[in-house]
Enzyme design. Structure first.
Site, PDB file in Angstrom:
ATOM      1  N   GLU A   5      -9.873  -1.479   5.385  1.00  0.00           N
ATOM      2  CA  GLU A   5     -10.348  -1.446   6.353  1.00  0.00           C
ATOM      3  C   GLU A   5     -11.958  -2.716   6.475  1.00  0.00           C
ATOM      4  O   GLU A   5     -12.094  -3.114   5.564  1.00  0.00           O
ATOM      5  CB  GLU A   5     -10.967  -0.260   6.577  1.00  0.00           C
ATOM      6  CG  GLU A   5      -9.721   0.851   6.046  1.00  0.00           C
ATOM      7  CD  GLU A   5      -8.987   1.390   7.669  1.00  0.00           C
ATOM      8  OE1 GLU A   5      -8.939  -0.034   8.321  1.00  0.00           O
ATOM      9  OE2 GLU A   5      -7.932   2.005   8.139  1.00  0.00           O
ATOM     10  N   ASP A  38       0.514  -1.112  -0.445  1.00  0.00           N
ATOM     11  CA  ASP A  38       0.132  -0.350   0.045  1.00  0.00           C
ATOM     12  C   ASP A  38       1.009   1.198  -0.107  1.00  0.00           C
ATOM     13  O   ASP A  38       2.016   1.512   0.063  1.00  0.00           O
ATOM     14  CB  ASP A  38      -0.986  -0.067   1.384  1.00  0.00           C
ATOM     15  CG  ASP A  38      -0.206  -0.489   2.790  1.00  0.00           C
ATOM     16  OD1 ASP A  38       0.980  -0.739   2.605  1.00  0.00           O
ATOM     17  OD2 ASP A  38      -1.434  -1.337   3.199  1.00  0.00           O
ATOM     18  N   HIS A  95      -7.905  -5.150  10.367  1.00  0.00           N
ATOM     19  CA  HIS A  95      -6.974  -4.476   8.593  1.00  0.00           C
ATOM     20  C   HIS A  95      -5.743  -5.194   7.929  1.00  0.00           C
ATOM     21  O   HIS A  95      -4.782  -5.436   9.141  1.00  0.00           O
ATOM     22  CB  HIS A  95      -7.446  -3.014   7.889  1.00  0.00           C
ATOM     23  CG  HIS A  95      -6.112  -2.240   9.011  1.00  0.00           C
ATOM     24  ND1 HIS A  95      -6.063  -0.621   9.357  1.00  0.00           N
ATOM     25  CD2 HIS A  95      -4.311  -2.600   8.818  1.00  0.00           C
ATOM     26  CE1 HIS A  95      -5.343  -0.270   9.340  1.00  0.00           C
ATOM     27  NE2 HIS A  95      -4.340  -1.626   9.368  1.00  0.00           N
ATOM     28  N   ASN A 146      -8.019  -2.948  14.044  1.00  0.00           N
ATOM     29  CA  ASN A 146      -9.553  -3.485  13.876  1.00  0.00           C
ATOM     30  C   ASN A 146      -9.006  -3.940  13.068  1.00  0.00           C
ATOM     31  O   ASN A 146     -10.422  -4.417  12.916  1.00  0.00           O
ATOM     32  CB  ASN A 146     -10.136  -1.803  13.215  1.00  0.00           C
ATOM     33  CG  ASN A 146      -9.836  -1.535  11.817  1.00  0.00           C
ATOM     34  OD1 ASN A 146      -8.074  -1.828  11.374  1.00  0.00           O
ATOM     35  ND2 ASN A 146      -9.764  -0.104  10.858  1.00  0.00           N
TER      36      ASN A 146
HETATM   37  C1  F6R Z   1       1.697  -1.463   5.510  1.00  0.00           C
HETATM   38  C2  F6R Z   1       0.028  -1.825   5.817  1.00  0.00           C
HETATM   39  C3  F6R Z   1      -1.167  -2.368   7.388  1.00  0.00           C
HETATM   40  C4  F6R Z   1       0.360  -2.202   8.728  1.00  0.00           C
HETATM   41  C5  F6R Z   1      -0.603  -2.129   9.707  1.00  0.00           C
HETATM   42  C6  F6R Z   1       0.105  -2.894  11.359  1.00  0.00           C
HETATM   43  O1  F6R Z   1       2.237  -1.854   4.947  1.00  0.00           O
HETATM   44  O2  F6R Z   1      -0.846  -2.132   5.565  1.00  0.00           O
HETATM   45  O3  F6R Z   1      -2.258  -2.742   7.519  1.00  0.00           O
HETATM   46  O4  F6R Z   1       0.854  -3.879   8.727  1.00  0.00           O
HETATM   47  O5  F6R Z   1      -1.705  -0.967   9.813  1.00  0.00           O
HETATM   48  O6  F6R Z   1       1.081  -1.802  11.364  1.00  0.00           O
HETATM   49  P1  F6R Z   1       2.031  -1.629  12.436  1.00  0.00           P
HETATM   50  O7  F6R Z   1       3.112  -2.275  12.219  1.00  0.00           O
HETATM   51  O8  F6R Z   1       2.703   0.300  11.918  1.00  0.00           O
HETATM   52  O9  F6R Z   1       1.494  -1.254  13.766  1.00  0.00           O
END
Ligand code: F6R
Length: 252
Positions: free
Chosen positions: A143, A67, A138, A136
């Site tokens: 989401e 992403d 995701h 959440n």
């Molecule tokens: C980032 C991504 C997100 C993160 C998730 C956890 O490329 O796809 O889904 O993996 O938000 O983020 P952290 O590791 O910062 O807790």
């Protein structure tokens, strides 16, 4: 296929185990799906060490990142491309042409997403997809409520996700409202998936994903339908699992 769960003592052990799984799939032509975020800092650090000290060779590996924020250039300090350059790409021998990133600055964002999907297909599909998980549930920026058959597309970030990520920006208002994200359907086509999670803040999302009903309200629960998915999580992130998942399952 139930999700395999490997529980590690702490973040460092989680990172080492993840890097071992990545290194096991590295060969000329291997295709890696990569994630950003705090969860992955240790894993990338370990892969950089393996490159420096053991000659782990990324020269013929192709990568696709999950992403990118809409409206941030690759050089923007909070862009995911910048994160990857700083923490991984600049420190290993990966060819610039083998790095694939969603272009959050494209005039035609939907076209950029289609091109990204075509590039994954042309590379022969993703051999190993790394994932983090949001509090959440995701995965990537899919989401809650994202369709399980979604493809790479423009998505709106939830307020909770923007607040969680605001720590990297000057203020909440500076966090982009939209991102480009690989779709859930796209992610599910990866041959192998490894999700990392660390800390108590992720425990409820992990439990929902592993043991809860498969529902679009918990995007990561779709992984219960993947034939080869392993969670590598530390004890704190595992603390809400009701079944006992201990030991070191074969990671293949
Ligand atoms: C980032 C991504 C997100 C993160 C998730 C956890 O490329 O796809 O889904 O993996 O938000 O983020 P952290 O590791 O910062 O807790």
């Amino acid at each position: 296929m139930p999700i395999r769960v490997l529980i590690t003592r702490d973040y460092d052990e989680m990172s080492r185990r993840a890097a071992e799984v990545v290194s096991a799939v590295i060969r000329p032509g291997a295709v890696l799906g990569l994630a950003t975020g705090n969860t992955f800092l240790g894993c990338y650090r370990e892969l950089v060490r393996m490159h420096r000290e053991m000659g782990l060779d990324f020269s013929r590996v192709k990568t696709f990142n999950l992403d990118e924020y809409v409206g941030l250039s690759p050089a923007h300090p909070q862009s995911f491309r910048h994160f990857m350059d700083e923490n991984f790409f600049n420190h290993v021998n990966i060819g610039a042409g083998n790095i694939h990133f969603l272009d959050g600055m494209a005039d035609d964002l939907q076209h950029a997403c289609q091109k990204f999907e075509e590039a994954i297909r042309a590379a022969g599909g993703i051999d190993l997809q790394l994932l983090g998980i949001g509090t959440n549930g995701h995965i990537a920026f899919n989401e809650p409520g994202s369709p399980f058959d979604s493809r790479t597309r423009v998505v709106e970030l939830s307020e909770g996700t923007r607040r969680y990520n605001a720590r990297f920006f000057g203020s909440f208002d500076e966090v982009p409202t939209h991102a480009l994200s690989m779709g859930i359907g796209t992610i599910m086509e990866a041959k192998k998936i490894v999700l990392l999670a660390s800390g108590e803040g992720k425990a409820a999302a992990v439990a929902g994903a592993v043991e809860g009903p498969v529902t679009e309200q918990v995007p990561a629960s779709v992984l219960q339908r993947h034939p080869d998915c392993t969670f590598i999580i530390d004890e704190a992130a595992a603390s809400r699992l009701s079944r006992v998942h201990m030991g070191y399952p074969e990671l293949g």
